[in-house]
Design a protein around this motif. Structure first.
Motif, PDB file in Angstrom:
ATOM      1  N   ILE A   6       0.849  -1.178   0.000  1.00 58.42           N
ATOM      2  CA  ILE A   6       0.000   0.000   0.000  1.00 58.42           C
ATOM      3  C   ILE A   6       0.897   1.244   0.000  1.00 58.42           C
ATOM      4  N   GLY A   7       0.565   2.194  -0.858  1.00 57.86           N
ATOM      5  CA  GLY A   7       1.322   3.431  -0.936  1.00 57.86           C
ATOM      6  C   GLY A   7       0.421   4.641  -1.001  1.00 57.86           C
ATOM      7  N   VAL A   8       1.033   5.816  -1.000  1.00 56.05           N
ATOM      8  CA  VAL A   8       0.286   7.074  -1.110  1.00 56.05           C
ATOM      9  C   VAL A   8       0.765   7.789  -2.365  1.00 56.05           C
ATOM     10  N   PHE A   9      -0.180   8.097  -3.252  1.00 57.06           N
ATOM     11  CA  PHE A   9       0.142   8.702  -4.539  1.00 57.06           C
ATOM     12  C   PHE A   9      -0.124  10.210  -4.513  1.00 57.06           C
ATOM     13  N   TYR A  10       0.808  10.979  -5.112  1.00 59.90           N
ATOM     14  CA  TYR A  10       0.645  12.430  -5.287  1.00 59.90           C
ATOM     15  C   TYR A  10       0.778  12.710  -6.779  1.00 59.90           C
ATOM     16  N   ASP A  11      -0.228  13.400  -7.338  1.00 61.25           N
ATOM     17  CA  ASP A  11      -0.240  13.584  -8.792  1.00 61.25           C
ATOM     18  C   ASP A  11       0.639  14.722  -9.289  1.00 61.25           C
ATOM     19  N   GLY A  12       1.250  15.502  -8.391  1.00 63.15           N
ATOM     20  CA  GLY A  12       2.144  16.583  -8.806  1.00 63.15           C
ATOM     21  C   GLY A  12       1.438  17.885  -9.073  1.00 63.15           C
ATOM     22  N   ASN A  13       0.129  17.876  -9.089  1.00 61.61           N
ATOM     23  CA  ASN A  13      -0.644  19.098  -9.322  1.00 61.61           C
ATOM     24  C   ASN A  13      -1.311  19.609  -8.051  1.00 61.61           C
ATOM     25  N   SER A  14      -1.586  18.707  -7.132  1.00 60.67           N
ATOM     26  CA  SER A  14      -2.196  19.086  -5.861  1.00 60.67           C
ATOM     27  C   SER A  14      -1.501  18.336  -4.735  1.00 60.67           C
ATOM     28  N   SER A  15      -1.786  18.763  -3.526  1.00 63.92           N
ATOM     29  CA  SER A  15      -1.169  18.127  -2.369  1.00 63.92           C
ATOM     30  C   SER A  15      -2.072  17.062  -1.761  1.00 63.92           C
ATOM     31  N   VAL A  16      -3.126  16.708  -2.475  1.00 63.73           N
ATOM     32  CA  VAL A  16      -4.091  15.731  -1.965  1.00 63.73           C
ATOM     33  C   VAL A  16      -3.532  14.317  -2.160  1.00 63.73           C
ATOM     34  N   ASN A  41      -2.115   2.818 -14.253  1.00 59.46           N
ATOM     35  CA  ASN A  41      -0.820   3.478 -14.507  1.00 59.46           C
ATOM     36  C   ASN A  41       0.300   2.453 -14.399  1.00 59.46           C
ATOM     37  N   SER A  42       1.306   2.649 -15.234  1.00 60.63           N
ATOM     38  CA  SER A  42       2.492   1.789 -15.214  1.00 60.63           C
ATOM     39  C   SER A  42       3.744   2.653 -15.348  1.00 60.63           C
ATOM     40  N   TRP A  43       4.706   2.367 -14.494  1.00 62.67           N
ATOM     41  CA  TRP A  43       5.993   3.092 -14.522  1.00 62.67           C
ATOM     42  C   TRP A  43       7.119   2.098 -14.751  1.00 62.67           C
ATOM     43  N   VAL A  48      12.086   5.723 -12.968  1.00 64.53           N
ATOM     44  CA  VAL A  48      11.732   6.130 -11.610  1.00 64.53           C
ATOM     45  C   VAL A  48      12.997   6.486 -10.840  1.00 64.53           C
ATOM     46  N   SER A  49      12.928   7.612 -10.127  1.00 59.36           N
ATOM     47  CA  SER A  49      14.021   7.966  -9.221  1.00 59.36           C
ATOM     48  C   SER A  49      13.567   7.680  -7.801  1.00 59.36           C
ATOM     49  N   PHE A  50      14.522   7.304  -6.953  1.00 63.50           N
ATOM     50  CA  PHE A  50      14.202   6.865  -5.601  1.00 63.50           C
ATOM     51  C   PHE A  50      14.881   7.782  -4.582  1.00 63.50           C
ATOM     52  N   GLU A  51      14.144   8.102  -3.535  1.00 66.56           N
ATOM     53  CA  GLU A  51      14.678   8.947  -2.473  1.00 66.56           C
ATOM     54  C   GLU A  51      14.256   8.371  -1.124  1.00 66.56           C
ATOM     55  N   LYS A  52      15.253   8.038  -0.308  1.00 64.56           N
ATOM     56  CA  LYS A  52      14.971   7.478   1.010  1.00 64.56           C
ATOM     57  C   LYS A  52      14.733   8.631   1.987  1.00 64.56           C
ATOM     58  N   LYS A  53      13.612   8.587   2.682  1.00 65.56           N
ATOM     59  CA  LYS A  53      13.276   9.593   3.678  1.00 65.56           C
ATOM     60  C   LYS A  53      12.945   8.891   4.984  1.00 65.56           C
ATOM     61  N   HIS A  61       8.326  10.072 -10.566  1.00 62.36           N
ATOM     62  CA  HIS A  61       8.236   9.761 -11.991  1.00 62.36           C
ATOM     63  C   HIS A  61       7.744  10.998 -12.735  1.00 62.36           C
ATOM     64  N   GLY A  62       8.305  11.217 -13.922  1.00 58.59           N
ATOM     65  CA  GLY A  62       7.874  12.346 -14.733  1.00 58.59           C
ATOM     66  C   GLY A  62       8.922  13.424 -14.806  1.00 58.59           C
ATOM     67  N   GLU A  63       8.768  14.294 -15.800  1.00 60.82           N
ATOM     68  CA  GLU A  63       9.727  15.386 -16.004  1.00 60.82           C
ATOM     69  C   GLU A  63       9.070  16.741 -15.773  1.00 60.82           C
ATOM     70  N   GLU A  64       8.100  17.081 -16.583  1.00 64.24           N
ATOM     71  CA  GLU A  64       7.435  18.374 -16.398  1.00 64.24           C
ATOM     72  C   GLU A  64       6.546  18.358 -15.153  1.00 64.24           C
ATOM     73  N   THR A  65       5.712  17.332 -15.047  1.00 68.72           N
ATOM     74  CA  THR A  65       4.898  17.148 -13.846  1.00 68.72           C
ATOM     75  C   THR A  65       5.421  15.916 -13.124  1.00 68.72           C
ATOM     76  N   VAL A  66       5.990  16.134 -11.963  1.00 64.58           N
ATOM     77  CA  VAL A  66       6.596  15.037 -11.223  1.00 64.58           C
ATOM     78  C   VAL A  66       5.561  14.420 -10.295  1.00 64.58           C
ATOM     79  N   GLN A  67       5.272  13.146 -10.527  1.00 61.30           N
ATOM     80  CA  GLN A  67       4.370  12.391  -9.669  1.00 61.30           C
ATOM     81  C   GLN A  67       5.201  11.541  -8.704  1.00 61.30           C
ATOM     82  N   SER A  68       4.605  11.226  -7.564  1.00 60.83           N
ATOM     83  CA  SER A  68       5.369  10.459  -6.582  1.00 60.83           C
ATOM     84  C   SER A  68       4.478   9.504  -5.816  1.00 60.83           C
ATOM     85  N   ILE A  69       5.126   8.455  -5.297  1.00 57.29           N
ATOM     86  CA  ILE A  69       4.451   7.464  -4.459  1.00 57.29           C
ATOM     87  C   ILE A  69       5.307   7.253  -3.213  1.00 57.29           C
TER      88      ILE A  69
END
Length: 355
Positions: A6-16, A41-43, A48-53, A61-69
């Motif tokens: 289970i993950g949390v998706f952010y579309d890059g346009n809103s903070s929802v 959706n398929s990536w 995909v770039s990965f960042e440990k937090k 994922h993405g260039e102009e609009t960066v989406q994240s999970i």
């Protein structure tokens, strides 16, 4: 390998945030998930770039609009990391991040050790070599300014100054710039060379000498400090941290401003063992090339080293005379062939300096 979480998706346009089920197909190296509006959706893993937090992993994922999970499932993160590592898709930075606390502490220790050793050894060496970036005109300005300021408060013996300069003119000093000697009427046992070629000799050290050979040894030693720019190199070493950065950045004005602020240390500079050894060798060669017995150098150094019953002579504080140095000079006297003869003119001028 655990391939769903289970993950949390952010579309890059809103903070929802949008909860999703994320799956990974190791056969195709693809991430798959479906949004609430049933959009699939398929990536690709490569995109995909990965960042440990902290304990979480952020997939972007993405260039102009960066989406994240954002994924917090430790088992999924571990298995995904192993897959990326086995397939050569984990760079050194992420490999380092995935090491344990012990490994991080060890690498931190190595980095601190490297910085410490560089600061103590490498940076002073580089700073000393950076003297070549400083024009020799600055040596003359610094030395001249120091000489004028300090001689104003000193009692200069003009008669003995003339005699000492006459004494030096009888010698081949191999100097690469004009040398000028000044005798200060003081019982301080000291002599020092300034980077502009001014050499100050106190009456106190002249009084300690018993022969003109000792005076030739002193002159040769101090002239070597001038010829090899030892004063400037010593200042650069003492200010190595700042000077190193300034040299790398090409900040010559910053270098000179810092050296100028420390010009008052010229008289009391303590030269390194390397500089003193070089001055000893050069001074020895001056004695030999002028037909003066080099035993005078050994005699002078031994006399100064022993004559410290009340306090350490000034000369020893800035030119520390170690047993190793004196022993090396004695060894050169025994093994080096030379022809020494009495120089009546030097002897006569020396006697005037002793009065």
């Amino acid at each position: 390998m655990k391939n769903k979480t289970i993950g949390v998706f952010y579309d890059g346009n809103s903070s929802v945030p949008q909860p999703i089920e994320l799956s990974f197909d190791k056969g195709t190296s693809m991430f798959h998930f479906e949004l609430a509006n049933n959009t699939a959706n398929s990536w690709k893993l490569e995109s995909v770039s990965f960042e440990k937090k902290g304990m979480a992993l952020n997939l972007q994922h993405g260039e102009e609009t960066v989406q994240s999970i954002m994924v917090k499932d430790s088992d999924f993160i571990r298995d995904l990391t192993v897959f990326r590592k086995n397939n050569g898709q984990l760079d050194w930075y992420h490999k380092l991040l995935n090491l344990g606390l012990t490994s991080h502490a060890f690498f931190a220790f190595l980095i601190m050790l490297f910085i410490g050793l560089s600061y103590v050894y490498a940076i002073p060496w580089v700073a000393e070599k950076s003297v070549v970036l400083i024009p020799e005109d600055y040596d003359d300005k610094l030395g001249s300014n120091f000489f004028q300021e300090n001689m104003f408060f000193s009692s200069v013996d003009s008669v003995k100054t003339a005699a000492l300069n006459a004494f030096a003119k009888e010698l081949k000093l191999k100097n690469n710039k004009p040398i000028k000697f000044t005798v200060v009427d003081s019982d301080i046992v000291n002599a020092f060379a300034l980077p502009d070629g001014n050499i100050v000799v106190y009456q106190g050290i002249l009084d300690e000498m018993k022969s003109y050979e000792e005076l030739v040894a002193l002159i040769g030693h101090e002239v070597s400090h001038v010829n090899n720019r030892h004063s400037m190199k010593a200042i650069c070493r003492s200010l190595s941290g700042y000077l190193f950065i300034s040299a790398i950045l090409g900040d010559a004005n910053g270098i000179m401003a810092t050296i100028g602020d420390n010009v008052n240390s010229l008289q009391s500079l303590s030269f390194s063992r390397e500089f003193e050894h070089q001055a000893d060798l050069d001074g020895f060669e001056i004695l030999v090339s002028n037909g003066v017995n080099p035993q005078g150098m050994s005699d002078l150094f031994k006399r100064l080293q022993q004559d410290n019953t009340i306090s350490i002579p000034e000369f020893l504080s800035s030119h520390p005379l170690t047993e190793e140095r004196i022993s090396y000079i004695d060894k050169m006297i025994k093994t080096r062939s030379f022809e020494a003869k009495t120089n009546d003119k030097l002897k006569g001028i020396f006697e005037k300096l002793k009065k």
